[in-house]
Design a protein around this motif. Structure first.
Motif, PDB file in Angstrom:
ATOM      1  N   GLU A 113      12.429 -33.789  88.371  1.00 24.79           N
ATOM      2  CA  GLU A 113      11.184 -33.003  88.312  1.00 24.79           C
ATOM      3  C   GLU A 113      10.704 -32.849  86.879  1.00 24.79           C
ATOM      4  O   GLU A 113       9.525 -33.041  86.587  1.00 24.79           O
ATOM      5  N   ASP A 114      11.616 -32.480  85.970  1.00 27.16           N
ATOM      6  CA  ASP A 114      11.233 -32.209  84.582  1.00 27.16           C
ATOM      7  C   ASP A 114      10.709 -33.444  83.860  1.00 27.16           C
ATOM      8  O   ASP A 114       9.740 -33.369  83.108  1.00 27.16           O
ATOM      9  N   TYR A 115      11.342 -34.584  84.079  1.00 28.68           N
ATOM     10  CA  TYR A 115      10.959 -35.806  83.365  1.00 28.68           C
ATOM     11  C   TYR A 115       9.864 -36.621  84.056  1.00 28.68           C
ATOM     12  O   TYR A 115       9.079 -37.279  83.387  1.00 28.68           O
ATOM     13  N   HIS A 116       9.836 -36.605  85.385  1.00 28.06           N
ATOM     14  CA  HIS A 116       8.968 -37.547  86.093  1.00 28.06           C
ATOM     15  C   HIS A 116       7.824 -36.921  86.888  1.00 28.06           C
ATOM     16  O   HIS A 116       6.834 -37.585  87.136  1.00 28.06           O
ATOM     17  N   VAL A 117       7.970 -35.678  87.301  1.00 27.70           N
ATOM     18  CA  VAL A 117       6.930 -35.056  88.128  1.00 27.70           C
ATOM     19  C   VAL A 117       6.078 -34.093  87.303  1.00 27.70           C
ATOM     20  O   VAL A 117       4.852 -34.206  87.271  1.00 27.70           O
ATOM     21  N   LYS A 118       6.716 -33.159  86.642  1.00 28.88           N
ATOM     22  CA  LYS A 118       5.975 -32.127  85.915  1.00 28.88           C
ATOM     23  C   LYS A 118       5.044 -32.680  84.832  1.00 28.88           C
ATOM     24  O   LYS A 118       3.913 -32.200  84.706  1.00 28.88           O
ATOM     25  N   PRO A 119       5.461 -33.664  84.033  1.00 28.71           N
ATOM     26  CA  PRO A 119       4.528 -34.151  82.999  1.00 28.71           C
ATOM     27  C   PRO A 119       3.192 -34.620  83.564  1.00 28.71           C
ATOM     28  O   PRO A 119       2.139 -34.306  83.001  1.00 28.71           O
ATOM     29  N   GLY A 120       3.195 -35.329  84.673  1.00 32.93           N
ATOM     30  CA  GLY A 120       1.938 -35.788  85.270  1.00 32.93           C
ATOM     31  C   GLY A 120       1.084 -34.641  85.769  1.00 32.93           C
ATOM     32  O   GLY A 120      -0.137 -34.615  85.564  1.00 32.93           O
ATOM     33  N   GLU A 121       1.711 -33.687  86.409  1.00 36.59           N
ATOM     34  CA  GLU A 121       0.955 -32.540  86.928  1.00 36.59           C
ATOM     35  C   GLU A 121       0.453 -31.654  85.794  1.00 36.59           C
ATOM     36  O   GLU A 121      -0.674 -31.167  85.832  1.00 36.59           O
ATOM     37  N   TYR A 122       1.289 -31.444  84.783  1.00 36.37           N
ATOM     38  CA  TYR A 122       0.854 -30.641  83.647  1.00 36.37           C
ATOM     39  C   TYR A 122      -0.293 -31.321  82.901  1.00 36.37           C
ATOM     40  O   TYR A 122      -1.267 -30.674  82.508  1.00 36.37           O
ATOM     41  N   ALA A 123      -0.191 -32.621  82.700  1.00 39.71           N
ATOM     42  CA  ALA A 123      -1.258 -33.348  81.999  1.00 39.71           C
ATOM     43  C   ALA A 123      -2.558 -33.275  82.783  1.00 39.71           C
ATOM     44  O   ALA A 123      -3.635 -33.047  82.207  1.00 39.71           O
ATOM     45  N   GLN A 124      -2.473 -33.453  84.084  1.00 35.32           N
ATOM     46  CA  GLN A 124      -3.678 -33.410  84.919  1.00 35.32           C
ATOM     47  C   GLN A 124      -4.347 -32.040  84.857  1.00 35.32           C
ATOM     48  O   GLN A 124      -5.568 -31.946  84.917  1.00 35.32           O
ATOM     49  N   ALA A 125      -3.555 -30.990  84.707  1.00 35.93           N
ATOM     50  CA  ALA A 125      -4.096 -29.627  84.639  1.00 35.93           C
ATOM     51  C   ALA A 125      -4.514 -29.236  83.222  1.00 35.93           C
ATOM     52  O   ALA A 125      -5.014 -28.133  83.015  1.00 35.93           O
ATOM     53  N   GLY A 126      -4.290 -30.111  82.239  1.00 34.15           N
ATOM     54  CA  GLY A 126      -4.720 -29.821  80.873  1.00 34.15           C
ATOM     55  C   GLY A 126      -3.746 -29.015  80.043  1.00 34.15           C
ATOM     56  O   GLY A 126      -4.124 -28.449  79.018  1.00 34.15           O
ATOM     57  N   VAL A 127      -2.473 -28.956  80.450  1.00 38.38           N
ATOM     58  CA  VAL A 127      -1.466 -28.277  79.626  1.00 38.38           C
ATOM     59  C   VAL A 127      -1.347 -29.081  78.328  1.00 38.38           C
ATOM     60  O   VAL A 127      -1.002 -30.264  78.365  1.00 38.38           O
ATOM     61  N   PRO A 128      -1.631 -28.467  77.171  1.00 35.70           N
ATOM     62  CA  PRO A 128      -1.709 -29.244  75.940  1.00 35.70           C
ATOM     63  C   PRO A 128      -0.382 -29.825  75.457  1.00 35.70           C
ATOM     64  O   PRO A 128      -0.351 -30.947  74.966  1.00 35.70           O
ATOM     65  N   LEU A 129       0.702 -29.062  75.588  1.00 34.94           N
ATOM     66  CA  LEU A 129       2.011 -29.522  75.129  1.00 34.94           C
ATOM     67  C   LEU A 129       3.092 -29.092  76.118  1.00 34.94           C
ATOM     68  O   LEU A 129       3.113 -27.937  76.556  1.00 34.94           O
ATOM     69  N   TYR A 130       3.980 -30.016  76.438  1.00 37.92           N
ATOM     70  CA  TYR A 130       5.108 -29.743  77.329  1.00 37.92           C
ATOM     71  C   TYR A 130       6.368 -30.209  76.618  1.00 37.92           C
ATOM     72  O   TYR A 130       6.490 -31.376  76.243  1.00 37.92           O
ATOM     73  N   LEU A 131       7.305 -29.287  76.417  1.00 35.04           N
ATOM     74  CA  LEU A 131       8.518 -29.557  75.653  1.00 35.04           C
ATOM     75  C   LEU A 131       9.730 -29.473  76.567  1.00 35.04           C
ATOM     76  O   LEU A 131       9.928 -28.460  77.242  1.00 35.04           O
ATOM     77  N   LEU A 132      10.526 -30.534  76.585  1.00 38.91           N
ATOM     78  CA  LEU A 132      11.762 -30.576  77.369  1.00 38.91           C
ATOM     79  C   LEU A 132      12.965 -30.534  76.437  1.00 38.91           C
ATOM     80  O   LEU A 132      13.109 -31.404  75.568  1.00 38.91           O
ATOM     81  N   VAL A 133      13.818 -29.558  76.622  1.00 44.95           N
ATOM     82  CA  VAL A 133      15.067 -29.462  75.883  1.00 44.95           C
ATOM     83  C   VAL A 133      16.155 -29.901  76.857  1.00 44.95           C
ATOM     84  O   VAL A 133      16.348 -29.277  77.900  1.00 44.95           O
ATOM     85  N   ASP A 134      16.829 -30.996  76.539  1.00 37.56           N
ATOM     86  CA  ASP A 134      17.794 -31.577  77.459  1.00 37.56           C
ATOM     87  C   ASP A 134      19.211 -31.500  76.891  1.00 37.56           C
ATOM     88  O   ASP A 134      19.632 -32.374  76.111  1.00 37.56           O
ATOM     89  N   PRO A 135      19.982 -30.471  77.275  1.00 37.56           N
ATOM     90  CA  PRO A 135      21.350 -30.353  76.763  1.00 37.56           C
ATOM     91  C   PRO A 135      22.280 -31.416  77.339  1.00 37.56           C
ATOM     92  O   PRO A 135      23.348 -31.668  76.779  1.00 37.56           O
ATOM     93  N   LEU A 136      21.893 -32.042  78.430  1.00 39.47           N
ATOM     94  CA  LEU A 136      22.725 -33.086  79.031  1.00 39.47           C
ATOM     95  C   LEU A 136      22.749 -34.336  78.158  1.00 39.47           C
ATOM     96  O   LEU A 136      23.742 -35.068  78.128  1.00 39.47           O
ATOM     97  N   GLN A 137      21.641 -34.603  77.438  1.00 32.95           N
ATOM     98  CA  GLN A 137      21.537 -35.776  76.568  1.00 32.95           C
ATOM     99  C   GLN A 137      21.410 -35.416  75.090  1.00 32.95           C
ATOM    100  O   GLN A 137      21.280 -36.308  74.251  1.00 32.95           O
ATOM    101  N   CYS A 138      21.391 -34.110  74.784  1.00 33.36           N
ATOM    102  CA  CYS A 138      21.186 -33.625  73.408  1.00 33.36           C
ATOM    103  C   CYS A 138      19.888 -34.197  72.828  1.00 33.36           C
ATOM    104  O   CYS A 138      19.853 -34.723  71.711  1.00 33.36           O
ATOM    105  N   THR A 139      18.808 -34.086  73.612  1.00 37.61           N
ATOM    106  CA  THR A 139      17.502 -34.565  73.179  1.00 37.61           C
ATOM    107  C   THR A 139      16.448 -33.486  73.400  1.00 37.61           C
ATOM    108  O   THR A 139      16.624 -32.572  74.207  1.00 37.61           O
TER     109      THR A 139
END
Length: 179
Positions: A113-139
């Motif tokens: 959801e965080d990597y593949h679904v939410k970015p598209g929906e957030y972009a379509q709604a005009g969310v200017p910046l979306y930040l993902l903190v991923d402790p599983l990959q340290c990214t």
């Protein structure tokens, strides 16, 4: 006028206020509150963002629903940075394009959801910046410049690299101590 899913969403949210209730692809998702590790990362992100947010007159909200459109999903990011008195859909839902930044801490159950679904929906709604903190990959990954239903830029930093947030932030988030 609210549809059946919206009405069920409100009912579940009202029934379980201590949980994060979202809708995703036509289903209601009830998430437990985060682990101590998850909450530590949320706290660390608040510590990094609070100074610049206060300087600009913004607020940092945990546990607010982001309204993405009439038939769109409803997500509750770990943090939403908003200007004072942002445009609200309801008292519990801020319009996506009225935010300054949304932050999610990735969990084992939220990766897709965080990597593949939410970015598209957030972009379509005009969310200017979306930040993902991923402790599983340290990214840390930043999605920016929404246009045409997707983000025009994606910046990925690994390990201890700083992440430079673009205007209106214009400062670097130090990521080294997150892990």
């Amino acid at each position: 006028m609210a549809g059946p899913l919206e009405e069920r969403f409100r009912s579940v949210r009202d029934l379980l206020p201590e949980y994060r209730v979202e809708t995703a692809r036509g289903r209601i998702v009830v998430n437990e509150s985060g682990t101590w590790q998850h909450n530590t990362l949320v706290f660390q992100m608040v510590c990094r963002l609070i100074g610049p947010a206060v300087e600009r007159g913004w607020e940092i909200w945990p546990n607010i629903t982001v309204y993405l459109g009439q038939n769109a999903d409803r997500y509750v990011p770990d943090l939403a940075v908003v200007p004072r008195r942002p445009r609200m859909r309801m008292e519990h839902a801020v319009y996506g394009d009225a935010t300054v930044l949304l932050v999610d801490i990735v969990t084992a159950g939220s990766v897709y959801e965080d990597y593949h679904v939410k970015p598209g929906e957030y972009a379509q709604a005009g969310v200017p910046l979306y930040l993902l903190v991923d402790p599983l990959q340290c990214t840390v990954k930043l999605f920016g410049r929404p246009e045409g239903g997707k983000y025009g830029t994606e910046i990925l930093v690994t390990g201890a690299e700083p992440l430079v947030l673009p205007a209106p932030w214009e400062f670097a988030v130090e990521t080294g101590e997150l892990w």
